[in-house]
Design a protein around this motif. Structure first.
Motif, PDB file in Angstrom:
ATOM      1  N   PRO A   1       0.803  -1.225   0.000  1.00 34.42           N
ATOM      2  CA  PRO A   1       0.000   0.000   0.000  1.00 34.42           C
ATOM      3  C   PRO A   1       0.836   1.275   0.000  1.00 34.42           C
ATOM      4  O   PRO A   1       0.393   2.297  -0.521  1.00 34.42           O
ATOM      5  CB  PRO A   1      -0.817  -0.132   1.285  1.00 34.42           C
ATOM      6  N   HIS A   2       2.028   1.242   0.597  1.00 39.18           N
ATOM      7  CA  HIS A   2       2.867   2.429   0.663  1.00 39.18           C
ATOM      8  C   HIS A   2       4.285   2.049   0.256  1.00 39.18           C
ATOM      9  O   HIS A   2       4.862   1.117   0.819  1.00 39.18           O
ATOM     10  CB  HIS A   2       2.867   3.026   2.071  1.00 39.18           C
TER      11      HIS A   2
ATOM     12  N   ALA B   1     -10.669   4.573  -3.196  1.00 36.19           N
ATOM     13  CA  ALA B   1      -9.560   5.050  -2.372  1.00 36.19           C
ATOM     14  C   ALA B   1      -9.930   4.860  -0.906  1.00 36.19           C
ATOM     15  O   ALA B   1     -10.916   5.422  -0.436  1.00 36.19           O
ATOM     16  CB  ALA B   1      -9.263   6.518  -2.662  1.00 36.19           C
ATOM     17  N   LEU B   2      -9.161   4.045  -0.196  1.00 31.76           N
ATOM     18  CA  LEU B   2      -9.433   3.748   1.201  1.00 31.76           C
ATOM     19  C   LEU B   2      -8.546   4.611   2.088  1.00 31.76           C
ATOM     20  O   LEU B   2      -7.339   4.434   2.154  1.00 31.76           O
ATOM     21  CB  LEU B   2      -9.186   2.264   1.492  1.00 31.76           C
ATOM     22  N   GLY B   3      -9.167   5.577   2.764  1.00 34.41           N
ATOM     23  CA  GLY B   3      -8.470   6.350   3.773  1.00 34.41           C
ATOM     24  C   GLY B   3      -8.477   5.601   5.088  1.00 34.41           C
ATOM     25  O   GLY B   3      -8.548   4.363   5.121  1.00 34.41           O
ATOM     26  N   ALA B   4      -8.419   6.310   6.192  1.00 34.81           N
ATOM     27  CA  ALA B   4      -8.433   5.648   7.491  1.00 34.81           C
ATOM     28  C   ALA B   4      -9.746   4.897   7.676  1.00 34.81           C
ATOM     29  O   ALA B   4     -10.823   5.416   7.412  1.00 34.81           O
ATOM     30  CB  ALA B   4      -8.258   6.672   8.604  1.00 34.81           C
TER      31      ALA B   4
ATOM     32  N   GLN C   1      -5.287   3.088  -2.916  1.00 37.39           N
ATOM     33  CA  GLN C   1      -6.175   2.762  -4.025  1.00 37.39           C
ATOM     34  C   GLN C   1      -6.405   1.251  -4.053  1.00 37.39           C
ATOM     35  O   GLN C   1      -5.451   0.462  -4.162  1.00 37.39           O
ATOM     36  CB  GLN C   1      -5.575   3.229  -5.350  1.00 37.39           C
ATOM     37  N   VAL C   2      -7.656   0.840  -3.941  1.00 38.06           N
ATOM     38  CA  VAL C   2      -8.005  -0.573  -3.837  1.00 38.06           C
ATOM     39  C   VAL C   2      -8.843  -0.973  -5.038  1.00 38.06           C
ATOM     40  O   VAL C   2      -9.810  -0.292  -5.391  1.00 38.06           O
ATOM     41  CB  VAL C   2      -8.788  -0.849  -2.538  1.00 38.06           C
ATOM     42  N   ALA C   3      -8.485  -2.091  -5.651  1.00 35.34           N
ATOM     43  CA  ALA C   3      -9.277  -2.632  -6.760  1.00 35.34           C
ATOM     44  C   ALA C   3     -10.420  -3.473  -6.201  1.00 35.34           C
ATOM     45  O   ALA C   3     -10.238  -4.230  -5.239  1.00 35.34           O
ATOM     46  CB  ALA C   3      -8.407  -3.475  -7.673  1.00 35.34           C
TER      47      ALA C   3
ATOM     48  N   GLY D   1     -15.749   6.053  -5.352  1.00 30.41           N
ATOM     49  CA  GLY D   1     -14.892   5.202  -6.156  1.00 30.41           C
ATOM     50  C   GLY D   1     -15.260   5.323  -7.619  1.00 30.41           C
ATOM     51  O   GLY D   1     -15.985   6.245  -8.018  1.00 30.41           O
ATOM     52  N   ALA D   2     -14.756   4.389  -8.400  1.00 28.04           N
ATOM     53  CA  ALA D   2     -15.038   4.402  -9.845  1.00 28.04           C
ATOM     54  C   ALA D   2     -15.435   2.984 -10.251  1.00 28.04           C
ATOM     55  O   ALA D   2     -14.703   2.029  -9.989  1.00 28.04           O
ATOM     56  CB  ALA D   2     -13.809   4.847 -10.613  1.00 28.04           C
ATOM     57  N   LEU D   3     -16.596   2.847 -10.873  1.00 29.78           N
ATOM     58  CA  LEU D   3     -17.033   1.579 -11.430  1.00 29.78           C
ATOM     59  C   LEU D   3     -16.721   1.554 -12.907  1.00 29.78           C
ATOM     60  O   LEU D   3     -16.936   2.533 -13.621  1.00 29.78           O
ATOM     61  CB  LEU D   3     -18.530   1.371 -11.212  1.00 29.78           C
TER      62      LEU D   3
END
Length: 295
Positions: free
Chosen positions: A2-3, A203-206, A186-188, A291-293
């Protein structure tokens, strides 16, 4: 990862793969503590282990004193059991085993679908005190993995690790340090019909992101692990869900609940965002699920 530049600690636990990413490698003592916590949880709650407390319940009714995390599970499951009219229940294990998802992974049904017993007929569960009046097959899989992610996160924080990202085979928790400086990850979102493809990104924040899908733990002729507790049969109308919440336990449980309860009903009781994909190819999502589909 992730980072960029972070270090990964990978291991297997509760029957699945885990990855904990941190800015610096976890010290050996903390790694051992994480593995011990995962083993402790599994030895209590797994219905796939002959030596677990849950397995003892499936053989002998009686009074059981549960570990501290049982109180959170009891409250969450009872709330969702009520909201779903019994469709989401911790007693679903009996129905899963009847359809072949048993401790031996036989994947051979022993008959047609059948609902589990009603909660109040066989189970009294208040906090850490649990009493059964008949042998029951308890299955907390809809919230348990998420809860274990939260417990591991608490363990990391108690050892001074405040920046971390936990991936428990798709149950994700993005920990944020004292400075709040972690960037979103950024998560798929896995395609419900083709695990090699993504149906979108978010996009997964906290916080936590958990998913449930009928293509995972599927077998036989249309059989999969998300059952309706009122019938004991697999849900057919929904194929995949995602839920974002502050804790992984809530996100995990709500991802399953979305198969069984209208999202607007859940939103009246829980603070979360969500995406639901139906078997006809359509999708619904909350305004907060940013998010984006893909088409």
């Amino acid at each position: 990862m992730p980072h960029p530049g972070w270090q990964d600690f990978r291991f297997d636990g509760i029957g699945t793969g885990w990855e904990i990413s941190t800015p610096a490698p976890l010290p050996p003592a903390l790694r051992s503590a994480v593995l011990a916590e995962v083993e402790r949880y599994d030895s209590t709650w797994s219905r796939f282990r002959h030596d677990s407390l849950v397995t003892r319940m499936s053989v002998r009714p009686g009074q059981y004193e549960m570990p501290p995390e049982a109180a959170g599970l009891a409250a969450l499951y009872r709330q969702l059991y009520t909201l779903s009219g019994g469709a989401m229940t911790p007693l679903i294990g009996e129905s899963l085993e009847r359809l072949g998802y048993d401790p031996h992974y036989s994947l051979q049904p022993r008959g047609g679908a059948a609902p589990p017993p009603a909660w109040d007929a066989v189970l009294e569960w208040q906090g850490t005190s649990l009493r059964t009046t008949a042998p029951v097959v308890l299955d907390v899989g809809a919230a348990g993995k998420g809860q274990l992610v939260d417990l591991v996160a608490e363990l990391l924080r108690s050892h001074g690790v405040t920046d971390f990202f936990i991936d428990a085979s798709g149950d994700l928790l993005n920990g944020r340090g004292e400075t709040g400086g972690l960037e979103p990850v950024q998560v798929a979102l896995e395609h419900p019909y083709d695990p090699t493809k993504a149906t979108g990104t978010v996009a997964l924040g906290a916080g936590a992101l958990c998913a449930s899908a009928s293509n995972r733990r599927a077998w036989g002729d249309g059989l999969h692990h998300v059952l309706d507790g009122t019938t004991g049969a697999p849900v057919r109308t929904v194929v995949a869900t995602w839920a974002r919440a502050d804790t992984a336990m809530e996100a995990d449980a709500l991802a399953t609940a979305l198969f069984l309860v209208p999202a607007e009903d859940l939103a009246r009781h829980f603070r979360f965002s969500w995406l639901k994909v139906f078997s006809n190819g359509s999708a619904e999502y909350s305004a907060e699920f940013e998010g984006a589909l893909f088409t």
